[in-house]
Design a protein around this motif. Structure first.
Motif, PDB file in Angstrom:
ATOM      1  N   THR A 128       2.490   5.983  -2.799  1.00 27.87           N
ATOM      2  CA  THR A 128       3.589   6.853  -3.214  1.00 27.87           C
ATOM      3  C   THR A 128       3.594   7.030  -4.728  1.00 27.87           C
ATOM      4  O   THR A 128       3.706   8.156  -5.237  1.00 27.87           O
ATOM      5  CB  THR A 128       4.939   6.285  -2.743  1.00 27.87           C
ATOM      6  OG1 THR A 128       4.917   6.151  -1.320  1.00 27.87           O
ATOM      7  CG2 THR A 128       6.092   7.172  -3.161  1.00 27.87           C
ATOM      8  N   GLY A 129       3.457   5.933  -5.444  1.00 25.59           N
ATOM      9  CA  GLY A 129       3.434   6.012  -6.900  1.00 25.59           C
ATOM     10  C   GLY A 129       2.244   6.797  -7.422  1.00 25.59           C
ATOM     11  O   GLY A 129       2.390   7.620  -8.340  1.00 25.59           O
ATOM     12  N   LEU A 172       0.831  -1.207   0.000  1.00 24.28           N
ATOM     13  CA  LEU A 172       0.000   0.000   0.000  1.00 24.28           C
ATOM     14  C   LEU A 172       0.862   1.252   0.000  1.00 24.28           C
ATOM     15  O   LEU A 172       0.548   2.219  -0.704  1.00 24.28           O
ATOM     16  CB  LEU A 172      -0.943  -0.006   1.208  1.00 24.28           C
ATOM     17  CG  LEU A 172      -1.808   1.241   1.377  1.00 24.28           C
ATOM     18  CD1 LEU A 172      -2.767   1.397   0.197  1.00 24.28           C
ATOM     19  CD2 LEU A 172      -2.567   1.180   2.688  1.00 24.28           C
ATOM     20  N   SER A 173       1.961   1.240   0.750  1.00 22.51           N
ATOM     21  CA  SER A 173       2.820   2.421   0.775  1.00 22.51           C
ATOM     22  C   SER A 173       3.452   2.680  -0.590  1.00 22.51           C
ATOM     23  O   SER A 173       3.540   3.826  -1.031  1.00 22.51           O
ATOM     24  CB  SER A 173       3.899   2.273   1.851  1.00 22.51           C
ATOM     25  OG  SER A 173       4.810   1.263   1.508  1.00 22.51           O
ATOM     26  N   PHE A 174       3.872   1.614  -1.284  1.00 16.82           N
ATOM     27  CA  PHE A 174       4.425   1.786  -2.633  1.00 16.82           C
ATOM     28  C   PHE A 174       3.346   2.294  -3.599  1.00 16.82           C
ATOM     29  O   PHE A 174       3.602   3.184  -4.415  1.00 16.82           O
ATOM     30  CB  PHE A 174       5.013   0.474  -3.163  1.00 16.82           C
ATOM     31  CG  PHE A 174       6.288   0.070  -2.495  1.00 16.82           C
ATOM     32  CD1 PHE A 174       7.304   0.987  -2.261  1.00 16.82           C
ATOM     33  CD2 PHE A 174       6.474  -1.242  -2.100  1.00 16.82           C
ATOM     34  CE1 PHE A 174       8.486   0.603  -1.653  1.00 16.82           C
ATOM     35  CE2 PHE A 174       7.655  -1.627  -1.487  1.00 16.82           C
ATOM     36  CZ  PHE A 174       8.660  -0.708  -1.259  1.00 16.82           C
ATOM     37  N   TYR A 175       2.157   1.730  -3.512  1.00 13.38           N
ATOM     38  CA  TYR A 175       1.068   2.140  -4.388  1.00 13.38           C
ATOM     39  C   TYR A 175       0.699   3.607  -4.164  1.00 13.38           C
ATOM     40  O   TYR A 175       0.549   4.377  -5.122  1.00 13.38           O
ATOM     41  CB  TYR A 175      -0.153   1.237  -4.163  1.00 13.38           C
ATOM     42  CG  TYR A 175      -1.407   1.760  -4.795  1.00 13.38           C
ATOM     43  CD1 TYR A 175      -1.585   1.706  -6.172  1.00 13.38           C
ATOM     44  CD2 TYR A 175      -2.414   2.328  -4.030  1.00 13.38           C
ATOM     45  CE1 TYR A 175      -2.733   2.207  -6.759  1.00 13.38           C
ATOM     46  CE2 TYR A 175      -3.559   2.822  -4.602  1.00 13.38           C
ATOM     47  CZ  TYR A 175      -3.716   2.765  -5.966  1.00 13.38           C
ATOM     48  OH  TYR A 175      -4.848   3.261  -6.545  1.00 13.38           O
ATOM     49  N   SER A 214       2.633  10.371  -9.363  1.00 14.27           N
ATOM     50  CA  SER A 214       2.092  10.483 -10.709  1.00 14.27           C
ATOM     51  C   SER A 214       1.103  11.646 -10.806  1.00 14.27           C
ATOM     52  O   SER A 214       1.123  12.410 -11.767  1.00 14.27           O
ATOM     53  CB  SER A 214       1.415   9.175 -11.104  1.00 14.27           C
ATOM     54  OG  SER A 214       0.888   9.268 -12.400  1.00 14.27           O
ATOM     55  N   ARG A 215       0.266  11.784  -9.794  1.00 13.69           N
ATOM     56  CA  ARG A 215      -0.694  12.882  -9.781  1.00 13.69           C
ATOM     57  C   ARG A 215       0.029  14.218  -9.682  1.00 13.69           C
ATOM     58  O   ARG A 215      -0.313  15.183 -10.365  1.00 13.69           O
ATOM     59  CB  ARG A 215      -1.665  12.717  -8.610  1.00 13.69           C
ATOM     60  CG  ARG A 215      -2.762  13.750  -8.591  1.00 13.69           C
ATOM     61  CD  ARG A 215      -3.702  13.611  -7.437  1.00 13.69           C
ATOM     62  NE  ARG A 215      -3.964  12.226  -7.105  1.00 13.69           N
ATOM     63  CZ  ARG A 215      -4.644  11.834  -6.050  1.00 13.69           C
ATOM     64  NH1 ARG A 215      -5.140  12.727  -5.218  1.00 13.69           N
ATOM     65  NH2 ARG A 215      -4.865  10.570  -5.802  1.00 13.69           N
ATOM     66  N   TYR A 216       1.054  14.303  -8.824  1.00  9.14           N
ATOM     67  CA  TYR A 216       1.812  15.542  -8.629  1.00  9.14           C
ATOM     68  C   TYR A 216       2.547  15.955  -9.896  1.00  9.14           C
ATOM     69  O   TYR A 216       2.628  17.144 -10.223  1.00  9.14           O
ATOM     70  CB  TYR A 216       2.801  15.368  -7.478  1.00  9.14           C
ATOM     71  CG  TYR A 216       3.646  16.581  -7.202  1.00  9.14           C
ATOM     72  CD1 TYR A 216       3.112  17.696  -6.560  1.00  9.14           C
ATOM     73  CD2 TYR A 216       4.981  16.623  -7.598  1.00  9.14           C
ATOM     74  CE1 TYR A 216       3.877  18.814  -6.314  1.00  9.14           C
ATOM     75  CE2 TYR A 216       5.762  17.733  -7.356  1.00  9.14           C
ATOM     76  CZ  TYR A 216       5.211  18.830  -6.711  1.00  9.14           C
ATOM     77  OH  TYR A 216       5.981  19.935  -6.474  1.00  9.14           O
ATOM     78  N   LEU A 217       3.081  14.974 -10.628  1.00 10.65           N
ATOM     79  CA  LEU A 217       3.840  15.276 -11.842  1.00 10.65           C
ATOM     80  C   LEU A 217       2.952  15.428 -13.070  1.00 10.65           C
ATOM     81  O   LEU A 217       3.449  15.593 -14.182  1.00 10.65           O
ATOM     82  CB  LEU A 217       4.888  14.184 -12.076  1.00 10.65           C
ATOM     83  CG  LEU A 217       5.953  14.062 -10.981  1.00 10.65           C
ATOM     84  CD1 LEU A 217       6.845  12.845 -11.229  1.00 10.65           C
ATOM     85  CD2 LEU A 217       6.772  15.334 -10.894  1.00 10.65           C
ATOM     86  N   GLY A 218       1.643  15.355 -12.897  1.00 11.22           N
ATOM     87  CA  GLY A 218       0.724  15.556 -14.002  1.00 11.22           C
ATOM     88  C   GLY A 218       0.437  14.313 -14.821  1.00 11.22           C
ATOM     89  O   GLY A 218      -0.191  14.383 -15.870  1.00 11.22           O
ATOM     90  N   GLY A 219       0.872  13.181 -14.332  1.00 11.52           N
ATOM     91  CA  GLY A 219       0.642  11.928 -15.049  1.00 11.52           C
ATOM     92  C   GLY A 219      -0.694  11.305 -14.658  1.00 11.52           C
ATOM     93  O   GLY A 219      -1.500  11.905 -13.944  1.00 11.52           O
ATOM     94  N   PRO A 220      -0.921  10.097 -15.106  1.00 13.36           N
ATOM     95  CA  PRO A 220      -2.184   9.430 -14.773  1.00 13.36           C
ATOM     96  C   PRO A 220      -2.199   8.976 -13.314  1.00 13.36           C
ATOM     97  O   PRO A 220      -1.161   8.737 -12.711  1.00 13.36           O
ATOM     98  CB  PRO A 220      -2.199   8.223 -15.715  1.00 13.36           C
ATOM     99  CG  PRO A 220      -0.759   7.944 -15.977  1.00 13.36           C
ATOM    100  CD  PRO A 220      -0.069   9.272 -15.949  1.00 13.36           C
ATOM    101  N   PHE A 221      -3.381   8.891 -12.772  1.00  7.52           N
ATOM    102  CA  PHE A 221      -3.555   8.332 -11.444  1.00  7.52           C
ATOM    103  C   PHE A 221      -4.828   7.495 -11.452  1.00  7.52           C
ATOM    104  O   PHE A 221      -5.683   7.644 -12.311  1.00  7.52           O
ATOM    105  CB  PHE A 221      -3.584   9.420 -10.359  1.00  7.52           C
ATOM    106  CG  PHE A 221      -4.752  10.355 -10.442  1.00  7.52           C
ATOM    107  CD1 PHE A 221      -5.878  10.151  -9.663  1.00  7.52           C
ATOM    108  CD2 PHE A 221      -4.724  11.445 -11.298  1.00  7.52           C
ATOM    109  CE1 PHE A 221      -6.951  11.011  -9.727  1.00  7.52           C
ATOM    110  CE2 PHE A 221      -5.790  12.311 -11.371  1.00  7.52           C
ATOM    111  CZ  PHE A 221      -6.911  12.095 -10.593  1.00  7.52           C
ATOM    112  N   THR A 222      -4.926   6.615 -10.478  1.00 11.18           N
ATOM    113  CA  THR A 222      -6.002   5.625 -10.497  1.00 11.18           C
ATOM    114  C   THR A 222      -7.355   6.195 -10.098  1.00 11.18           C
ATOM    115  O   THR A 222      -8.380   5.745 -10.592  1.00 11.18           O
ATOM    116  CB  THR A 222      -5.670   4.456  -9.560  1.00 11.18           C
ATOM    117  OG1 THR A 222      -5.537   4.955  -8.227  1.00 11.18           O
ATOM    118  CG2 THR A 222      -4.400   3.761  -9.992  1.00 11.18           C
TER     119      THR A 222
END
Length: 156
Positions: free
Chosen positions: A17-18, A12-15, A22-30
């Motif tokens: 963080t990723g 969960l911590s890896f998920y 991703s959201r912070y850098l403007g990429g996709p998020f779940t």
């Protein structure tokens, strides 16, 4: 089950963080990180309770315990385990009733993108409570048959 709980928290911590990066850098998020975190925390918390009984890390108020003679300490330890056992069975039974009610109603996970019947995560949490209750019962039975005092620092 405690190892699975720990691994679940690690994953969960890896998920999280990723997903956050991703959201912070403007990429996709779940978009389902809240629901995934809630499921993992529920399973991790309930599945690890039995380990607390085995390790002797369950909470017991023992302010006066050091002042008592050894035989009295032993029976207070047994009484504490018996109370924990009753509490564990109440949790297991209540969780079972809640799971069955969700199943009968056909409830789904509320306010979620994930289309899942609510009884599925509830039944996994119920399994954790049942294992906790069985472990507490066995620990109580073992403690009542022991002739030596119950260890004050960890263990049954």
């Amino acid at each position: 089950m405690a190892w699975i709980s720990g691994l679940l928290f690690l994953l969960l911590s890896f998920y999280m963080t990723g997903d956050a990066l991703s959201r912070y850098l403007g990429g996709p998020f779940t978009g389902v990180s809240d629901q995934i975190a809630a499921f993992c925390l529920s399973l991790g918390a309930t599945w690890a309770l039995a380990q607390g009984v085995i390790a002797g890390t369950h909470v017991r108020s023992d302010v006066l315990l050091p002042l008592l003679p050894v035989p009295v300490k032993r029976w207070f330890g047994v009484l504490a385990l018996a109370g924990l056992t009753v509490f564990a069975w109440i949790l297991a039974y209540s969780s079972y009733l809640l799971t069955m009610e969700s199943y009968d109603m056909g409830s789904t996970v509320p306010q979620s993108i994930i289309e899942m019947q609510l009884y599925i995560p509830q039944s996994l949490a119920t399994l954790g409570f049942v294992v906790f209750a069985i472990t507490a019962l066995v620990a109580t039975l073992v403690a009542t048959t022991q002739s030596e005092p119950i260890a004050e620092e960890g263990g049954i």
